[in-house]
Design an enzyme around this catalytic site. Structure first.
Site, PDB file in Angstrom:
ATOM      1  N   HIS A 149      34.197 -24.040  -4.749  1.00  0.00           N
ATOM      2  CA  HIS A 149      33.176 -24.801  -3.854  1.00  0.00           C
ATOM      3  C   HIS A 149      33.048 -23.680  -2.809  1.00  0.00           C
ATOM      4  O   HIS A 149      31.800 -23.528  -2.187  1.00  0.00           O
ATOM      5  CB  HIS A 149      33.682 -25.961  -3.453  1.00  0.00           C
ATOM      6  CG  HIS A 149      33.853 -27.036  -4.458  1.00  0.00           C
ATOM      7  ND1 HIS A 149      35.141 -27.736  -4.369  1.00  0.00           N
ATOM      8  CD2 HIS A 149      33.110 -27.728  -5.415  1.00  0.00           C
ATOM      9  CE1 HIS A 149      34.923 -28.579  -5.579  1.00  0.00           C
ATOM     10  NE2 HIS A 149      33.623 -28.316  -5.838  1.00  0.00           N
ATOM     11  N   LYS A 176      34.767 -42.222  -9.227  1.00  0.00           N
ATOM     12  CA  LYS A 176      35.442 -41.454  -9.781  1.00  0.00           C
ATOM     13  C   LYS A 176      36.944 -41.498  -9.391  1.00  0.00           C
ATOM     14  O   LYS A 176      37.629 -40.750  -9.802  1.00  0.00           O
ATOM     15  CB  LYS A 176      34.867 -40.063  -9.255  1.00  0.00           C
ATOM     16  CG  LYS A 176      33.698 -39.814  -9.825  1.00  0.00           C
ATOM     17  CD  LYS A 176      33.335 -38.250  -9.378  1.00  0.00           C
ATOM     18  CE  LYS A 176      31.868 -37.724 -10.281  1.00  0.00           C
ATOM     19  NZ  LYS A 176      31.797 -36.110  -9.904  1.00  0.00           N
ATOM     20  N   ARG A 191      29.100 -23.776 -13.233  1.00  0.00           N
ATOM     21  CA  ARG A 191      29.834 -22.655 -13.837  1.00  0.00           C
ATOM     22  C   ARG A 191      29.813 -22.410 -15.223  1.00  0.00           C
ATOM     23  O   ARG A 191      30.269 -20.980 -15.357  1.00  0.00           O
ATOM     24  CB  ARG A 191      31.553 -23.682 -13.854  1.00  0.00           C
ATOM     25  CG  ARG A 191      31.998 -24.225 -12.487  1.00  0.00           C
ATOM     26  CD  ARG A 191      32.915 -24.917 -12.537  1.00  0.00           C
ATOM     27  NE  ARG A 191      32.446 -26.259 -13.192  1.00  0.00           N
ATOM     28  CZ  ARG A 191      32.897 -27.397 -13.128  1.00  0.00           C
ATOM     29  NH1 ARG A 191      33.986 -27.783 -12.247  1.00  0.00           N
ATOM     30  NH2 ARG A 191      32.344 -28.409 -13.762  1.00  0.00           N
ATOM     31  N   SER A 207      37.793 -29.290  -9.514  1.00  0.00           N
ATOM     32  CA  SER A 207      38.651 -30.231  -8.823  1.00  0.00           C
ATOM     33  C   SER A 207      39.727 -31.155  -9.730  1.00  0.00           C
ATOM     34  O   SER A 207      40.849 -31.234  -9.484  1.00  0.00           O
ATOM     35  CB  SER A 207      38.013 -31.180  -8.300  1.00  0.00           C
ATOM     36  OG  SER A 207      37.317 -30.414  -7.270  1.00  0.00           O
TER      37      SER A 207
END
Length: 182
Positions: A22, A46, A99, A137
């Site tokens: 990030h 989430k 990514r 993450s």
């Protein structure tokens, strides 16, 4: 100076927690926009480990170590549609990190929906730097919660905060964010 208004961009995400990937995208985004809003999504669905306020604080701390290329950066939590938030802050660009090819389909669908809602706001994709392509993450939290070494994926401050959170949740000896992965 061309007299044009500053180009405002948004880099949205949950940032639970902020990773070096990030931070890489934030730093590179400041080469594209004059003012960057790091938009921390309040997405309770989430099951975030940190509150939106804690995530904002962690990002602000990590910003201190970044070269932001003369741009200005602010970090704000939001809990509305991204396009509504973009209008609120005057953004003309949404920046998204990719990514791997597997990210593209989802990000492309999101960009198309956002364009449908507001064709005046462009989406710009930044590919992850080679060293950051695999960091997520979710994996950082999983590795840290099982006692793996996460120091090459997050800043030392974030690693410490993760360790403290795992300890507070009662993971005890299993969580050693500064330890060695087994």
């Amino acid at each position: 100076m061309t007299g044009r208004p500053p180009l405002i961009g948004i880099y949205p995400g949950t940032f639970d927690p902020i990773t070096l990937g990030h931070s890489d995208i934030i730093q590179r985004a400041t080469k594209v926009v004059d003012h960057l809003v790091v938009a921390v999504a309040n997405n309770a669905g989430k099951g975030p480990l940190f509150s939106p306020e804690e995530r904002v604080a962690l990002i602000q701390e990590d910003l201190e170590a970044l070269d932001i290329n003369g741009a200005t950066v602010e970090v704000r939590a939001f809990d509305t549609l991204l396009m509504h938030f973009a209008q609120e802050v005057g953004a003309r660009v949404i920046l998204r990190g990719l990514r791997a090819v597997s990210d593209f389909e989802y990000e492309f669908q999101m960009a198309c929906m956002n364009t449908r809602m507001n064709p005046e706001i462009e989406t710009v994709f930044l590919t992850a730097s080679e060293r950051q392509q695999f960091i997520s993450s979710r994996f950082v939290k999983e590795i840290g919660s099982l006692g793996g070494d996460i120091r090459s994926f997050v800043s030392s401050r974030v690693a410490e905060r993760l360790q403290a959170r795992f300890d507070a949740q009662g993971d005890g000896g299993r969580s050693h964010a500064g330890g060695t992965a087994s």
